[in-house]
Design a protein around this motif. Sequence first.
Motif, PDB file in Angstrom:
ATOM      1  N   SER A 104       0.194  -0.963   7.775  1.00 37.87           N
ATOM      2  CA  SER A 104      -0.200  -0.621   6.403  1.00 37.87           C
ATOM      3  C   SER A 104      -0.842   0.771   6.302  1.00 37.87           C
ATOM      4  CB  SER A 104      -1.178  -1.668   5.866  1.00 37.87           C
ATOM      5  OG  SER A 104      -2.355  -1.689   6.651  1.00 37.87           O
ATOM      6  N   GLY A 105      -1.039   1.431   7.459  1.00 39.48           N
ATOM      7  CA  GLY A 105      -1.620   2.775   7.442  1.00 39.48           C
ATOM      8  C   GLY A 105      -3.140   2.799   7.447  1.00 39.48           C
ATOM      9  N   HIS A 106      -3.788   1.649   7.610  1.00 40.49           N
ATOM     10  CA  HIS A 106      -5.257   1.616   7.615  1.00 40.49           C
ATOM     11  C   HIS A 106      -5.832   2.070   8.957  1.00 40.49           C
ATOM     12  CE1 HIS A 106      -5.166   0.014   3.671  1.00 40.49           C
ATOM     13  NE2 HIS A 106      -4.695  -1.158   4.011  1.00 40.49           N
ATOM     14  N   ILE A 107      -5.046   1.955  10.032  1.00 33.29           N
ATOM     15  CA  ILE A 107      -5.378   2.608  11.307  1.00 33.29           C
ATOM     16  C   ILE A 107      -4.415   3.776  11.448  1.00 33.29           C
ATOM     17  CG2 ILE A 107      -5.441   2.367  13.819  1.00 33.29           C
ATOM     18  CD1 ILE A 107      -6.212  -0.558  13.445  1.00 33.29           C
ATOM     19  N   ASP A 108      -4.940   4.956  11.782  1.00 36.24           N
ATOM     20  CA  ASP A 108      -4.178   6.192  11.662  1.00 36.24           C
ATOM     21  C   ASP A 108      -3.379   6.588  12.899  1.00 36.24           C
ATOM     22  OD1 ASP A 108      -5.295   7.289   8.958  1.00 36.24           O
ATOM     23  OD2 ASP A 108      -7.060   6.644  10.087  1.00 36.24           O
ATOM     24  N   MET A 109      -3.780   6.103  14.072  1.00 31.94           N
ATOM     25  CA  MET A 109      -3.123   6.591  15.290  1.00 31.94           C
ATOM     26  C   MET A 109      -3.417   5.667  16.471  1.00 31.94           C
ATOM     27  SD  MET A 109      -5.649   9.881  15.769  1.00 31.94           S
ATOM     28  CE  MET A 109      -5.706  10.120  13.994  1.00 31.94           C
TER      29      MET A 109
END
Length: 460
Positions: free
Chosen positions: A304-309
Amino acid sequence: MELGSRVAAVRSTRVFLGNQQVGPAVILIRDGKIHQVLPGWEITKDVEVLDAGDSLVMPGIVDCHVHVNEPGRTSWEGFWTATRAAAAGGVTTIVDMPLNSIPPTTTLANFQEKLREATGKCFVDTAFWGGVIPGNQLELQPMIQAGVAGFKCFLIHSGVEEFPHVSQGDLHATMEQLRGTGSVILFHAEKEVQQTSKSNGDPRQYATFLQSRPNVMEMEAIRIVVQLCTEYQVRCHVVHMSSAQPLPLIQEAKKGGAPLTVETTHHYLSLSAENIPAGATQFKCCPPIRGAQNQDQLWAALKSGHIDMVVSDHSPCTPDLKKLDSGDFTQAWGGISSLQFGLPLFWSSASRKGFQLGDAVRLLCQNTAQLCGLGQQKGSLAPGYDADLVIWDPEREFEIKEEGIHHKNKITPYMGVSLRGVVRSTIVRGRLVYRDGSFSAEPLGKTLLVPPRTTPHADA
């Protein structure tokens, strides 16, 4: 094509072309940079071509969380061995952490010593984080001007005496120094909390160690990070987040405009507490590996993009410090070595969970390059970027064996594990540094100084 030679063009039936697109293409390279990416298979120019066949070509991985430990603790790891391991794993840029080396990278003079040590020993490009410790706030801006990528601090004991953790007062002083610089501060986000009962469990059982580092330690630390980030609007980054519990707090802060990013690691995504055997201290790290349900939440946050990398947090040590003989989790050094295996570790799980190649590039290459100020140079397969490429076979499987490990101490929780994704070749700035188990005769990576960034002041 000789190892170490300059590559003029790379051709494959499967080249990452952006977003989720993969297709046949020729990558033309000039002076170490990507000159053109031409769709199709034909090449009209009279140049030497590295033909990758059906192997996949994508940007080299940027691993922005690596402990090299040189100078001072080179028996743990060094630039020569760490960067060979990186090259063997398709990693074309690493960013070295400021602690576990002696001296730590906490002053301008120490940074200059680190640069001297690294020069001529790196098989891939290497940038550097500085560190924040009590009392070194006036060193931060000179280090920014000298080229550090940003700064790391601890909210809990770091494990080494020469890198003490910071207080709230230190943090406010640091934020004042960094405001307007465009630099970033990285937080080891665990904080000591009052625990109602002290665990007296068997030190050989992983559950005993896990109980000593509960989710609430990360939750309380991230609460502090969110407050500081919101108040000062200085870029903040949470390293190696293992607990999914603080995710709503992070999402809320991001929605409110806080310049906050967060990473997790390969071990939190591929290992779970339920499967760690008694006495298997090679699995110990801080924060700890948590349960399978928590891991599912980390994967969902990545999607979902809530953790970036995703990074390795390659943190090696000598065998004696792992207490493998006693199997005592409470006494063993906390750290996992995985620099060489990040790409296949990620892909083995991610490909089964519906992630696409574009997700791997975003999470392992582009966002990591952006974090450390190299986003205009590294992490993308586009004209003008450094010609850093990994050529690999995503469907092929291999088993991790000791003789194939290139970092210094061959301790890893992944020994004997079968993974999907075999790295064939690694190209750094247009030079072939690794191919099918062999390395260039000399180190061809260079040390990277990150240009100072600025953020406009409100009254500008």
